[in-house]
Motif scaffolding. Structure first.
Motif, PDB file in Angstrom:
ATOM      1  N   ILE A   9       0.914  -1.455  -0.080  1.00  0.00           N
ATOM      2  CA  ILE A   9       0.101   0.499  -0.062  1.00  0.00           C
ATOM      3  C   ILE A   9       0.706   1.442   0.032  1.00  0.00           C
ATOM      4  N   LYS A  10       1.766   1.459   0.664  1.00  0.00           N
ATOM      5  CA  LYS A  10       3.004   2.302   1.346  1.00  0.00           C
ATOM      6  C   LYS A  10       3.261   2.384  -0.259  1.00  0.00           C
ATOM      7  N   LEU A  11       3.815   1.013  -0.604  1.00  0.00           N
ATOM      8  CA  LEU A  11       4.763   1.339  -3.057  1.00  0.00           C
ATOM      9  C   LEU A  11       3.420   2.106  -3.546  1.00  0.00           C
ATOM     10  N   LEU A  12       2.089   1.574  -3.585  1.00  0.00           N
ATOM     11  CA  LEU A  12       1.214   1.889  -4.019  1.00  0.00           C
ATOM     12  C   LEU A  12       1.189   3.687  -4.532  1.00  0.00           C
ATOM     13  N   ALA A  13       1.122   3.992  -2.694  1.00  0.00           N
ATOM     14  CA  ALA A  13       0.741   5.322  -2.200  1.00  0.00           C
ATOM     15  C   ALA A  13       1.896   6.185  -3.196  1.00  0.00           C
ATOM     16  N   ASP A  14       3.498   6.210  -2.278  1.00  0.00           N
ATOM     17  CA  ASP A  14       4.135   6.479  -2.622  1.00  0.00           C
ATOM     18  C   ASP A  14       4.768   6.936  -3.972  1.00  0.00           C
ATOM     19  N   GLY A  15       4.560   5.684  -5.293  1.00  0.00           N
ATOM     20  CA  GLY A  15       5.328   5.546  -6.684  1.00  0.00           C
ATOM     21  C   GLY A  15       4.115   5.742  -7.422  1.00  0.00           C
ATOM     22  N   PHE A  16       2.697   5.875  -6.943  1.00  0.00           N
ATOM     23  CA  PHE A  16       2.088   6.095  -8.252  1.00  0.00           C
ATOM     24  C   PHE A  16       0.401   6.897  -7.741  1.00  0.00           C
ATOM     25  N   GLY A  17       0.950   7.510  -6.729  1.00  0.00           N
ATOM     26  CA  GLY A  17      -0.375   8.495  -5.796  1.00  0.00           C
ATOM     27  C   GLY A  17      -1.019   8.192  -5.737  1.00  0.00           C
ATOM     28  N   LEU A  18      -2.021   7.308  -5.625  1.00  0.00           N
ATOM     29  CA  LEU A  18      -2.644   6.952  -4.658  1.00  0.00           C
ATOM     30  C   LEU A  18      -2.994   7.307  -3.543  1.00  0.00           C
ATOM     31  N   GLU A  19      -4.304   6.744  -2.889  1.00  0.00           N
ATOM     32  CA  GLU A  19      -4.110   7.449  -1.418  1.00  0.00           C
ATOM     33  C   GLU A  19      -4.463   6.185  -0.493  1.00  0.00           C
ATOM     34  N   ALA A  20      -3.649   6.007  -0.056  1.00  0.00           N
ATOM     35  CA  ALA A  20      -3.713   4.744   1.154  1.00  0.00           C
ATOM     36  C   ALA A  20      -4.347   4.613   2.048  1.00  0.00           C
ATOM     37  N   PRO A  21      -5.252   5.882   2.513  1.00  0.00           N
ATOM     38  CA  PRO A  21      -6.308   5.273   3.482  1.00  0.00           C
ATOM     39  C   PRO A  21      -7.537   4.820   2.643  1.00  0.00           C
ATOM     40  N   SER A  22      -7.737   5.094   1.495  1.00  0.00           N
ATOM     41  CA  SER A  22      -8.682   5.396   0.661  1.00  0.00           C
ATOM     42  C   SER A  22      -8.308   2.892  -0.491  1.00  0.00           C
ATOM     43  N   LEU A  23      -8.358   2.745  -0.311  1.00  0.00           N
ATOM     44  CA  LEU A  23      -7.150   1.554  -0.180  1.00  0.00           C
ATOM     45  C   LEU A  23      -7.713   0.260   0.013  1.00  0.00           C
ATOM     46  N   ARG A  24      -8.144  -0.570  -0.259  1.00  0.00           N
ATOM     47  CA  ARG A  24      -8.970  -1.897   0.187  1.00  0.00           C
ATOM     48  C   ARG A  24      -8.228  -3.085  -0.310  1.00  0.00           C
ATOM     49  N   PRO A  25      -8.537  -3.808   0.513  1.00  0.00           N
ATOM     50  CA  PRO A  25      -7.987  -5.204  -0.054  1.00  0.00           C
ATOM     51  C   PRO A  25      -8.313  -5.837  -1.347  1.00  0.00           C
ATOM     52  N   ASP A  26      -9.830  -5.806  -0.930  1.00  0.00           N
ATOM     53  CA  ASP A  26     -11.020  -6.373  -2.673  1.00  0.00           C
ATOM     54  C   ASP A  26     -10.279  -5.450  -3.359  1.00  0.00           C
ATOM     55  N   ASP A  27      -9.891  -4.263  -3.666  1.00  0.00           N
ATOM     56  CA  ASP A  27      -9.799  -3.615  -4.525  1.00  0.00           C
ATOM     57  C   ASP A  27      -9.147  -3.943  -5.516  1.00  0.00           C
ATOM     58  N   THR A  28      -9.229  -4.105  -6.809  1.00  0.00           N
ATOM     59  CA  THR A  28      -8.335  -4.507  -8.034  1.00  0.00           C
ATOM     60  C   THR A  28      -7.412  -3.156  -8.459  1.00  0.00           C
ATOM     61  N   LEU A  29      -6.318  -3.902  -9.146  1.00  0.00           N
ATOM     62  CA  LEU A  29      -5.676  -2.725 -10.191  1.00  0.00           C
ATOM     63  C   LEU A  29      -5.955  -3.073 -11.135  1.00  0.00           C
ATOM     64  N   GLY A  30      -7.069  -3.001 -11.601  1.00  0.00           N
ATOM     65  CA  GLY A  30      -7.949  -2.775 -13.168  1.00  0.00           C
ATOM     66  C   GLY A  30      -8.438  -0.969 -12.187  1.00  0.00           C
ATOM     67  N   ASN A  31      -9.595  -1.318 -11.475  1.00  0.00           N
ATOM     68  CA  ASN A  31     -10.172  -0.622 -10.804  1.00  0.00           C
ATOM     69  C   ASN A  31      -9.454   0.718 -10.182  1.00  0.00           C
ATOM     70  N   LEU A  32      -8.300   0.468  -9.850  1.00  0.00           N
ATOM     71  CA  LEU A  32      -7.429   1.128  -9.417  1.00  0.00           C
ATOM     72  C   LEU A  32      -6.809   2.422 -10.437  1.00  0.00           C
ATOM     73  N   GLU A  33      -7.138   2.068 -11.887  1.00  0.00           N
ATOM     74  CA  GLU A  33      -6.678   2.732 -13.114  1.00  0.00           C
ATOM     75  C   GLU A  33      -5.482   2.559 -13.434  1.00  0.00           C
ATOM     76  N   MET A  34      -5.194   1.018 -12.968  1.00  0.00           N
ATOM     77  CA  MET A  34      -3.564   0.637 -13.449  1.00  0.00           C
ATOM     78  C   MET A  34      -3.785   0.289 -14.787  1.00  0.00           C
TER      79      MET A  34
END
Length: 79
Positions: A9-34
């Protein structure tokens, strides 16, 4: 969740600009627009962070964050 999940989660937040508090375990990478390029960048970042190589079959747009963390953890233990 596990330490691996938290680090992912930290890697996604720091490296991809995603907001860590909004990330959930069941989020797919596609839904995160990756897109495919972002997924390649993620696999490189995971290799640098965790020392494991993920394949396209293991982590793709339909993979959840929990699944990605599980693959990383399994490979890290085996290494």
């Amino acid at each position: 969740m596990s330490d691996v999940y938290d680090r992912l989660i930290k890697l996604l937040a720091d490296g991809f600009g995603l907001e860590a508090p909004s990330l959930r375990p069941d989020d797919t990478l596609g839904n995160l627009e990756m897109d495919s390029l972002a997924l390649v960048e993620l696999t490189v970042a995971v290799e640098e962070e965790f020392g494991v190589v993920l394949t396209n079959e293991e982590v793709g747009p339909d993979s959840t964050l929990a699944q990605a963390a599980e693959h990383i953890e399994t490979k890290a233990v085996a290494a």
